[in-house]
Design a protein around this motif. Structure first.
Motif, mmCIF file in Angstrom:
data_model
loop_
_atom_site.group_PDB
_atom_site.id
_atom_site.type_symbol
_atom_site.label_atom_id
_atom_site.label_comp_id
_atom_site.label_asym_id
_atom_site.label_seq_id
_atom_site.Cartn_x
_atom_site.Cartn_y
_atom_site.Cartn_z
ATOM 1 N N LYS A 197 0.802 -1.231 0.000
ATOM 2 C CA LYS A 197 0.000 0.000 0.000
ATOM 3 C C LYS A 197 0.837 1.285 0.000
ATOM 4 O O LYS A 197 0.499 2.241 -0.691
ATOM 5 N N PRO A 198 1.933 1.332 0.783
ATOM 6 C CA PRO A 198 2.684 2.594 0.805
ATOM 7 C C PRO A 198 3.182 3.028 -0.569
ATOM 8 O O PRO A 198 3.097 4.200 -0.920
ATOM 9 N N VAL A 199 3.679 2.081 -1.343
ATOM 10 C CA VAL A 199 4.236 2.477 -2.636
ATOM 11 C C VAL A 199 3.123 2.873 -3.604
ATOM 12 O O VAL A 199 3.269 3.805 -4.391
ATOM 13 N N PHE A 200 1.971 2.233 -3.487
ATOM 14 C CA PHE A 200 0.835 2.638 -4.323
ATOM 15 C C PHE A 200 0.419 4.072 -3.988
ATOM 16 O O PHE A 200 0.145 4.885 -4.868
ATOM 17 N N ALA A 201 0.386 4.368 -2.693
ATOM 18 C CA ALA A 201 0.014 5.722 -2.278
ATOM 19 C C ALA A 201 1.026 6.742 -2.792
ATOM 20 O O ALA A 201 0.660 7.789 -3.333
ATOM 21 N N THR A 202 2.300 6.420 -2.632
ATOM 22 C CA THR A 202 3.351 7.328 -3.101
ATOM 23 C C THR A 202 3.202 7.632 -4.583
ATOM 24 O O THR A 202 3.173 8.782 -5.007
ATOM 25 N N VAL A 203 3.104 6.558 -5.373
ATOM 26 C CA VAL A 203 3.028 6.748 -6.821
ATOM 27 C C VAL A 203 1.754 7.506 -7.188
ATOM 28 O O VAL A 203 1.783 8.408 -8.031
ATOM 29 N N ALA A 204 0.644 7.171 -6.534
ATOM 30 C CA ALA A 204 -0.612 7.850 -6.844
ATOM 31 C C ALA A 204 -0.479 9.353 -6.597
ATOM 32 O O ALA A 204 -0.854 10.170 -7.442
ATOM 33 N N ILE A 205 0.086 9.724 -5.461
ATOM 34 C CA ILE A 205 0.187 11.143 -5.129
ATOM 35 C C ILE A 205 1.135 11.882 -6.067
ATOM 36 O O ILE A 205 0.824 12.957 -6.582
ATOM 37 N N VAL A 206 2.286 11.277 -6.317
ATOM 38 C CA VAL A 206 3.259 11.944 -7.189
ATOM 39 C C VAL A 206 2.690 12.135 -8.596
ATOM 40 O O VAL A 206 2.776 13.224 -9.178
ATOM 41 N N THR A 207 2.054 11.088 -9.136
ATOM 42 C CA THR A 207 1.482 11.218 -10.483
ATOM 43 C C THR A 207 0.328 12.218 -10.481
ATOM 44 O O THR A 207 0.200 13.023 -11.398
ATOM 45 N N PHE A 208 -0.496 12.161 -9.466
ATOM 46 C CA PHE A 208 -1.632 13.073 -9.391
ATOM 47 C C PHE A 208 -1.163 14.534 -9.406
ATOM 48 O O PHE A 208 -1.653 15.353 -10.183
ATOM 49 N N LEU A 209 -0.169 14.846 -8.575
ATOM 50 C CA LEU A 209 0.337 16.220 -8.517
ATOM 51 C C LEU A 209 0.890 16.645 -9.867
ATOM 52 O O LEU A 209 0.683 17.755 -10.327
ATOM 53 N N MET A 210 1.615 15.725 -10.498
ATOM 54 C CA MET A 210 2.257 16.045 -11.758
ATOM 55 C C MET A 210 1.223 16.398 -12.831
ATOM 56 O O MET A 210 1.389 17.357 -13.567
ATOM 57 N N TYR A 211 0.124 15.631 -12.896
ATOM 58 C CA TYR A 211 -0.802 15.819 -14.009
ATOM 59 C C TYR A 211 -1.969 16.753 -13.686
ATOM 60 O O TYR A 211 -2.576 17.293 -14.588
ATOM 61 N N TRP A 212 -2.279 16.969 -12.431
ATOM 62 C CA TRP A 212 -3.329 17.930 -12.092
ATOM 63 C C TRP A 212 -2.898 19.339 -12.528
ATOM 64 O O TRP A 212 -3.712 20.165 -12.917
ATOM 65 N N GLY A 213 -1.619 19.599 -12.477
ATOM 66 C CA GLY A 213 -1.118 20.924 -12.842
ATOM 67 C C GLY A 213 -0.541 20.984 -14.248
ATOM 68 O O GLY A 213 0.009 21.999 -14.649
ATOM 69 N N PHE A 214 -0.665 19.909 -14.998
ATOM 70 C CA PHE A 214 -0.058 19.805 -16.333
ATOM 71 C C PHE A 214 -0.588 20.908 -17.251
ATOM 72 O O PHE A 214 -1.796 21.027 -17.459
ATOM 73 N N PHE A 215 0.297 21.696 -17.803
ATOM 74 C CA PHE A 215 -0.118 22.870 -18.569
ATOM 75 C C PHE A 215 0.361 22.820 -20.021
ATOM 76 O O PHE A 215 -0.422 23.017 -20.955
ATOM 77 N N LEU A 216 1.640 22.527 -20.195
ATOM 78 C CA LEU A 216 2.252 22.586 -21.522
ATOM 79 C C LEU A 216 1.517 21.741 -22.558
ATOM 80 O O LEU A 216 1.113 22.231 -23.616
#
Lengths: 281, 305
Positions: A197-216
């Motif tokens: 579970k910890p690694v799933f949470a980590t990856v989910a959060i990192v990817t979410f942050l990256m693409y929620w703000g994706f602009f280019l």
């Protein structure tokens, strides 16, 4: 009070003073945005040069109502949720499977492929944006969800995070399942995933942050409102006449509020996730 | 024994198939949307391809590179990115280290401050850019102008930050630091917390003062996190796009343009696929060189220890 304790008290006061000033400087853009979103539009600009910028006088939610009247905010929000949600969820599935295959299974071609994946980690998205734009245009996928989701599901960094977590798990865990005759997929789904579970949470959060703000990318690949996500929408909203800063701030608050909510709820995980992706990367 | 052997063989077979099947979707995705466009970029960078142009595509060798590398606006962009890295990386790292040291102490309300300084990391850069445009508003009414006037007792006159060729890039730097410092802080804080107490106790026995402890224990122990965060910030400095697109459009007169901004302009507005691909390849080589230099620095430091 002894002399040295007076000195420590002064030092402590000094430290607290610096911290308070820093805090104020640091928090002011956020405070300014939130307070501005609650003010009548003309006050936002007029107050911004004084401390009144941080005092929500005459507060009302009119700006929030205005935003909904001026643009289809619900649509942009939905677009962002569909795009980011798909990237995160499908990404969790296929990147974790790949990470598992590379970490725990013996198969021909594994090492070569894994080296390829590791090499792709240093390839920033920016260095493929132009050719990808050409490729997607050729495929006729401009202005679609597909163009904003499909290219970003597989992620070398996520695979690597999963890989390094799985490789550290004890062998005995899956051996028992294997002896019971469980196949590779079942072992993965029933034994590995629940213990990771910890690694799933980590990856989910990192990817979410990256693409929620994706602009280019969405800026390049979308032209209409139909599939445009929030980061592009707010940039367009700012240039949409009439210029109303109160409305713009309200838009901003609504755009970041869901993420802030998640952040405050799962704060520990956010910090851990970011720190971990940093340490591993 | 016999049964175990059969079981083993069956296991390897299923592992072999399973390995392929499980990695296939991700590997395919990476191949199609990362590796392929990258190879495409290399290929296209040797052509004169323009989107929607009736002219046939020709192989033109290094001409696109020649054009890009003699293009004043691209060179300006490259210089701006370099400047960005040169100023932001040390500044942001020192600031992040300071914050991390501060937040590594024990006091009441520490969680509040940790949350606070990390918060902007969850803010999308496009939103940050939009809010900061208003903060940089020209005239005495602008928040930052008013602040500067206040702390300088009226000595600093109001500026139009985003339209001033000397201030546009620094203005973008400032808001980038604000947004990014929390990321570095968190990594350095994690690094600080993994330093064993024994080292500080030993230093105390040697009668080291605060400063000596910092120089001889903290800094050497933080080497790798420091090099890592510097690496990430340097690469981010070369990737800057959102702020430029939203706040200044590269202006005034190219004062705040960046490599990524030029690349996007070249393909997006001028449709020159060949040239933007060449820019892309140059950009990648830059990132690769930065990575290799800083990785080898990290390795050397490790060997010294």
């Amino acid at each position: 009070m002894s002399r040295s304790s007076i000195r420590t008290t002064i030092l402590k006061g000094f430290k607290i003073g610096i911290l308070l000033i820093l805090t104020f400087l640091y928090i002011s853009p956020i405070l300014f945005m939130v307070v501005g979103s609650l003010k009548p539009d003309e006050r936002v600009m007029a107050d911004s040069g004084s401390l009144k910028a941080f005092v929500p006088a005459e507060a009302s939610f009119q700006n929030y109502v205005d935003v909904f009247e001026r643009v289809n905010l619900g649509r942009f929000m939905l677009n962002s949720i569909v795009i980011t949600g798909s990237i995160v969820l499908i990404g969790l599935l296929i990147n974790s499977m790949a990470g598992y295959a590379f970490a725990r299974l013996r198969w021909k071609g594994r090492d070569v492929l894994f080296m390829g994946v590791a090499a792709l980690m240093i390839l920033p998205f920016e260095s493929i944006a132009a050719p990808l734009f050409f490729q997607i245009t050729r495929l006729g996928w401009r202005d679609t969800y597909l163009a904003q989701i499909l290219p970003f599901i597989a992620n070398a960094m996520s695979i690597y995070l999963f890989y390094s977590f799985f490789i550290g798990m004890p062998r005995q865990l899956e051996e028992a399942a294997r002896i019971d005759g469980a196949g590779v997929f079942r072992t993965f789904a029933q034994i590995i995933v629940p213990n990771a579970k910890p690694v799933f949470a980590t990856v989910a959060i990192v990817t979410f942050l990256m693409y929620w703000g994706f602009f280019l990318w969405p800026l390049m690949i979308t032209s209409g409102e139909a599939v445009r996500p929030l980061p592009v929408a707010i940039a367009t909203f700012r240039t949409l006449p009439p210029l109303k800063w109160g409305d713009i701030m309200a838009f901003g608050v609504m755009m970041v509020a869901p993420v802030l909510g998640l952040f405050l709820l799962f704060q520990k995980w956010f910090v851990k996730g970011v720190a971990q992706s940093g340490i591993k990367g | 024994m016999h049964i175990k052997k059969i079981l083993n063989i069956r296991q390897t077979q299923s592992e072999s198939l399973g390995g392929w099947l499980m990695s296939l979707p991700a590997v395919l995705g990476l191949a199609l949307f990362m590796a392929f466009p990258f190879l495409l970029a290399i290929g296209l960078s040797f052509t004169n391809l323009r989107m929607g142009s009736p002219l046939p595509t020709r192989f033109i060798g290094f001409e696109a590179y020649q054009r890009v590398l003699t293009d004043p606006s691209f060179l300006r962009a490259l210089m701006n990115n370099g400047l960005f890295a040169l100023i932001v990386v040390p500044l942001q790292t020192v600031l992040a280290l300071g914050l991390a040291l501060f937040l590594n102490q024990k006091f009441k309300g520490i969680m509040f401050f940790r949350t606070l300084f990390f918060m902007p990391v969850v803010f999308p850069l496009s939103l940050v850019s939009v809010v900061w445009i208003l903060m940089y508003a020209p005239g005495a009414d602008g928040m930052i102008n008013a602040f500067l006037q206040f702390i300088s007792f009226g000595q600093i006159s109001p500026q139009d930050f985003l339209h001033n060729p000397y201030l546009a890039l620094p203005a973008i730097m400032l808001c980038s630091i604000w947004q990014g410092v929390g990321f570095q802080m968190v990594i350095l804080l994690a690094g600080l917390q993994s330093i064993p107490d024994v080292l500080y106790e030993a230093a105390e026995i040697d009668r080291a003062n605060q400063w000596q402890k910092f120089v001889h224990v903290t800094l050497p122990q933080l080497r790798n996190p420091l090099i890592f965060t510097a690496l990430v910030t340097t690469i981010l400095a070369f990737r800057v796009f959102d702020q430029v697109e939203i706040m200044t459009q590269g202006g005034p007169n190219g004062a705040s343009t960046t490599v990524m901004y030029e690349t996007v302009q070249t393909i997006f507005n001028r449709q020159q696929v060949g040239q933007s691909s060449a820019m892309t390849v140059i950009f990648f080589i830059l990132v690769l060189v930065i990575t290799l230099v800083q990785r080898s620095a990290a390795k050397q430091e490790r060997e010294i220890e």
